[in-house]
Design a protein around this motif. Sequence first.
Motif, PDB file in Angstrom:
ATOM      1  N   PHE A 661       0.786  -1.191  -0.095  1.00 49.80           N
ATOM      2  CA  PHE A 661      -0.053   0.145   0.001  1.00 49.80           C
ATOM      3  C   PHE A 661       0.960   1.183  -0.127  1.00 49.80           C
ATOM      4  O   PHE A 661       1.699   1.600   0.880  1.00 49.80           O
ATOM      5  CB  PHE A 661      -1.055   0.021   1.270  1.00 49.80           C
ATOM      6  N   THR A 662       0.646   2.222  -1.029  1.00 54.13           N
ATOM      7  CA  THR A 662       1.343   3.437  -1.091  1.00 54.13           C
ATOM      8  C   THR A 662       0.442   4.420  -1.014  1.00 54.13           C
ATOM      9  O   THR A 662      -0.566   4.604  -2.028  1.00 54.13           O
ATOM     10  CB  THR A 662       2.281   3.468  -2.372  1.00 54.13           C
ATOM     11  N   PHE A 663       0.633   5.634  -0.051  1.00 49.97           N
ATOM     12  CA  PHE A 663      -0.394   6.638   0.040  1.00 49.97           C
ATOM     13  C   PHE A 663       0.548   7.754   0.317  1.00 49.97           C
ATOM     14  O   PHE A 663       1.217   8.086   1.217  1.00 49.97           O
ATOM     15  CB  PHE A 663      -1.498   6.186   1.225  1.00 49.97           C
ATOM     16  N   ASP A 664       0.651   8.592  -0.585  1.00 52.07           N
ATOM     17  CA  ASP A 664       1.654   9.858  -0.831  1.00 52.07           C
ATOM     18  C   ASP A 664       1.086  11.112  -1.468  1.00 52.07           C
ATOM     19  O   ASP A 664       0.188  11.127  -2.520  1.00 52.07           O
ATOM     20  CB  ASP A 664       2.752   9.278  -1.810  1.00 52.07           C
ATOM     21  N   ASN A 665       1.158  12.151  -0.532  1.00 50.61           N
ATOM     22  CA  ASN A 665       0.736  13.446  -0.932  1.00 50.61           C
ATOM     23  C   ASN A 665      -0.757  13.625  -1.472  1.00 50.61           C
ATOM     24  O   ASN A 665      -1.122  14.240  -2.460  1.00 50.61           O
ATOM     25  CB  ASN A 665       1.604  13.992  -2.362  1.00 50.61           C
ATOM     26  N   ASN A 666      -1.706  13.054  -0.426  1.00 52.29           N
ATOM     27  CA  ASN A 666      -3.074  13.150  -0.553  1.00 52.29           C
ATOM     28  C   ASN A 666      -3.435  14.196   0.320  1.00 52.29           C
ATOM     29  O   ASN A 666      -3.053  14.530   1.413  1.00 52.29           O
ATOM     30  CB  ASN A 666      -3.736  11.791  -0.366  1.00 52.29           C
ATOM     31  N   GLN A 667      -4.605  14.958   0.067  1.00 55.01           N
ATOM     32  CA  GLN A 667      -5.106  15.517   0.856  1.00 55.01           C
ATOM     33  C   GLN A 667      -6.694  15.314   1.376  1.00 55.01           C
ATOM     34  O   GLN A 667      -7.510  14.911   0.714  1.00 55.01           O
ATOM     35  CB  GLN A 667      -5.645  17.189   0.092  1.00 55.01           C
ATOM     36  N   LEU A 668      -6.779  15.138   2.619  1.00 51.13           N
ATOM     37  CA  LEU A 668      -8.111  14.368   3.253  1.00 51.13           C
ATOM     38  C   LEU A 668      -8.801  15.734   4.211  1.00 51.13           C
ATOM     39  O   LEU A 668      -8.178  16.214   4.858  1.00 51.13           O
ATOM     40  CB  LEU A 668      -7.884  13.295   3.990  1.00 51.13           C
ATOM     41  N   LYS A 669     -10.086  15.833   3.780  1.00 48.68           N
ATOM     42  CA  LYS A 669     -10.978  16.667   4.800  1.00 48.68           C
ATOM     43  C   LYS A 669     -12.202  16.082   4.960  1.00 48.68           C
ATOM     44  O   LYS A 669     -12.967  15.575   4.112  1.00 48.68           O
ATOM     45  CB  LYS A 669     -10.937  17.870   4.300  1.00 48.68           C
ATOM     46  N   LYS A 670     -12.564  15.773   6.365  1.00 48.99           N
ATOM     47  CA  LYS A 670     -13.804  15.247   6.771  1.00 48.99           C
ATOM     48  C   LYS A 670     -13.910  14.027   6.175  1.00 48.99           C
ATOM     49  O   LYS A 670     -14.861  13.444   5.247  1.00 48.99           O
ATOM     50  CB  LYS A 670     -15.130  16.136   6.522  1.00 48.99           C
ATOM     51  N   VAL A 671     -13.069  12.664   6.355  1.00 46.83           N
ATOM     52  CA  VAL A 671     -13.101  11.524   5.973  1.00 46.83           C
ATOM     53  C   VAL A 671     -13.274  10.692   7.373  1.00 46.83           C
ATOM     54  O   VAL A 671     -12.423  10.809   8.181  1.00 46.83           O
ATOM     55  CB  VAL A 671     -11.825  11.273   5.110  1.00 46.83           C
ATOM     56  N   GLY A 672     -14.137   9.694   7.024  1.00 42.64           N
ATOM     57  CA  GLY A 672     -13.943   8.382   7.757  1.00 42.64           C
ATOM     58  C   GLY A 672     -14.891   8.649   8.867  1.00 42.64           C
ATOM     59  O   GLY A 672     -14.803   7.524   9.715  1.00 42.64           O
ATOM     60  N   PHE A 673     -16.033   9.464   9.155  1.00 42.85           N
ATOM     61  CA  PHE A 673     -16.720   9.530  10.333  1.00 42.85           C
ATOM     62  C   PHE A 673     -18.197   8.848  10.202  1.00 42.85           C
ATOM     63  O   PHE A 673     -19.237   9.263  10.769  1.00 42.85           O
ATOM     64  CB  PHE A 673     -16.802  11.088  10.792  1.00 42.85           C
ATOM     65  N   GLY A 674     -18.428   8.230   9.085  1.00 40.97           N
ATOM     66  CA  GLY A 674     -19.853   7.830   8.744  1.00 40.97           C
ATOM     67  C   GLY A 674     -19.837   6.585   9.889  1.00 40.97           C
ATOM     68  O   GLY A 674     -19.399   5.818  10.232  1.00 40.97           O
ATOM     69  N   LYS A 675     -21.255   6.631  10.327  1.00 41.26           N
ATOM     70  CA  LYS A 675     -21.856   5.803  11.268  1.00 41.26           C
ATOM     71  C   LYS A 675     -21.534   4.074  11.014  1.00 41.26           C
ATOM     72  O   LYS A 675     -21.292   3.258  11.734  1.00 41.26           O
ATOM     73  CB  LYS A 675     -23.082   5.902  11.857  1.00 41.26           C
ATOM     74  N   ARG A 676     -21.295   3.918   9.735  1.00 46.93           N
ATOM     75  CA  ARG A 676     -21.266   2.557   9.148  1.00 46.93           C
ATOM     76  C   ARG A 676     -19.630   2.211   9.030  1.00 46.93           C
ATOM     77  O   ARG A 676     -19.332   1.155   8.596  1.00 46.93           O
ATOM     78  CB  ARG A 676     -22.100   2.212   7.907  1.00 46.93           C
ATOM     79  N   ASN A 677     -18.823   3.032   9.164  1.00 50.65           N
ATOM     80  CA  ASN A 677     -17.366   2.774   9.267  1.00 50.65           C
ATOM     81  C   ASN A 677     -17.112   2.179  10.453  1.00 50.65           C
ATOM     82  O   ASN A 677     -16.733   2.985  11.395  1.00 50.65           O
ATOM     83  CB  ASN A 677     -16.672   4.099   8.894  1.00 50.65           C
ATOM     84  N   LYS A 678     -16.916   0.783  10.351  1.00 49.18           N
ATOM     85  CA  LYS A 678     -17.019  -0.011  11.673  1.00 49.18           C
ATOM     86  C   LYS A 678     -15.620   0.390  12.204  1.00 49.18           C
ATOM     87  O   LYS A 678     -15.229   0.177  13.602  1.00 49.18           O
ATOM     88  CB  LYS A 678     -17.063  -1.555  11.485  1.00 49.18           C
TER      89      LYS A 678
END
Length: 756
Positions: A661-678
């Motif tokens: 897995f490579t994750f580079d130079n990305n911009q995240l805002k308001k990610v991952g807070f859904g109620k079904r994201n266990k």
Amino acid sequence: MQLLKSKMLKWFWLLGFLTCSVAAKEYFVADQQAYQTVLPKLVAGDTVVLKNGVWRDFEILFEGQGTAFAPIKMQAETKGKVILSGQSNLKLAGKYLQVSGLVFKQGYTPTSAVIAFRRDKDNLAFHSRVTEVVIDNYNNPDKQESDHWVALYGQYNRFDHNHLVGKRNKGVTVAVRLNSADSQNNYHQIDHNYFGYRPVFGSNGGETLRIGTSHFSLTDSHTLVENNYFEQTNGEVEIISVKSGKNILRGNVFYEARGTLTLRHGNGNLVEDNIFIGNGVDHTGGIRVINKDQIIRNNYLEGLTGYRFGSGFTIMNGVPDSPINRYHQVENARVEHNSFINVQHLQLAAGSDAERRAVPINSQLTDNLVFNEAGVQPFTVFDDVSGIQITQNVANSAPVAAVAHGFEVRELAMQRLDNGLLYPLSEQIQSGVGRDLKVLKKSDVGVGWYPKTPAIIAFDSGKAIPVSATPEALMSAVVQAESGDTLLLEPGAYIVPKLITIDKTLTIKAKQAQQSILSFERSSLFEIRDGGNLKLDGLTLSGVHSPDAAGNTLLRSKKWGMVHNYRLQVLNCVIKQLNVNHSFDFFATGKGAFADEIILINNDFSDISGNILRLNSEIEDLGIYNAEYVTVQNNRFRNVAGAIAALYRGGTDESTFGPHFTFDNNQLKKVGFGKRNKQKASVFLHGVQVANITASRFEQSAPIVIEHTVGEPKSRIVGNEFITTDAPEITELRVSGPHTAVLEQNQIVQSSEESR
């Protein structure tokens, strides 16, 4: 007197040959019924000729009693023109049988093997030969349904000059079976075969050649594996798995093949004169040594990148008083006159842990050559190696202290000789392989009448096809395109009413960036099926017209039953409004589907109610996973309820390479807070072997969650910003103590003006 006896034997042999030649018959058969009629009539010297054409659902039993000078033969009317398709297979039983010229494709075996050197457990083949036969992508559609392409039983059989390519379902390509007394001490010969592309399998069960099994591993096989060519045989970490004794593996070439020749079980094997060429390809490996009395000599290894159990060279630790199916201690191994050229990892006492604590003993590492252009020494020593006598080796950089006493460090000028291999310019240096080592050519193996075509069709390698701005034009163009073609979409809105299936290598690209707007009225826009690879470039992709239902996906693989690996690239696209209902994913994998690569570069994602990449369908913890390489780079993510990636590899198996897995130079805002994201994660990685998360900004987002399992995973989280985002959470699930991830140069800020 001895001369007289010799002459008499020759006359008897000639008389027998002439007698059989006079009596021999040739039977030309045009259908299965004719073959069944002929079979009982066959005697020594007879030949069965199969008529050219496609023979569908033909389970061939080839049985008879030939002789050394008059075998019974079955052959194609014209080599390569007799096609066995559907559910066809071949069983040989008897003595001195010979089969040639057949092609198995467009189907799969209904039994446990395509070619079996037996009728059943009581009727085996002896002194028999299969030559110039092709097996091409002849795979069970259930990827996890195991079979062999070739199963060798009996004794003194030969499998030579055959062409095997595209084994995709579970099971060894060629297996030598020792499960009865009549199949042990077999003296089989496997030579001059072309073992072509075998894709990464994504779990255990992807070996190309196995000799024996752990149950019979202390039994001798005496199998000769000589002058075969292994090209990109990438199934798993063991290309060849030797699980028996007294075998010879000589003169084989391993070209850009991921994994190793592994002496997994059994004693007294000889590995010599083999060539390993990695060309810097990821996970290319060499030889792994376990057990007693192994001889590894005069092998040439160059450009190999593999590490741990897939290293260029590995001597393992064993288990004290090991059960038959675990790791026996290395004892009396002789490793001599091998050349390790630009090999990144040479590992001694590998696998050392609380169980594997029996270090190598009474062994020798002598007269080997180690050369790395970068001047970086390649050795890693995991335990006590005083039981290995290390002498008279030469290297161009000082090895680690534990082995340095056995190396002369010299500046080495190298030259490539006519055989294509690198040697020291000075002939006074005698370490390494001999200068007379012969290198097998690909043209010398397999058959001359069947092409050795490239395994993978590149994106954008075909025609560029303009497509007008209507959904009908797009759907028609997809159907009519050929693998490698690029569809160039005119600007406009494409509201697609049907699922578009992708079963070829295809690029869909906007003629003007983001001006071709695709939306869809079904639960998905694209589905990748067997043979399909998809690249999307410069499009705008919207869920605005999707059905108001939970669980939509913009892209998906086939929901179940894929046997072909696939590739997915999404570049320079705008993806938005995947939120008509909950759990709307951008991409979701089907169960059993496996991606060689998934690449997201320079895209803009917004308003997603599910995950971006849902790669977690294999939850049974059997060592199976859904993608080998996942690359996410230079993207922007806003208002994503799920994770950017949910990548899961469960279980304790150690025979696979990934996921990476490579994750580079990305911009995240308001990610991952859904109620079904266990997992409550912006990025969730479970059992991932290599993870690099770098130079990215996480704002008002859920944390990174990483769960380490087996295989010495390597996780790096370096140079990221976490703005109103919790620090990464890393857990070791299989070992005690602190986590092994590297966290450096990250900034954690609890709030910012921009975030408020």
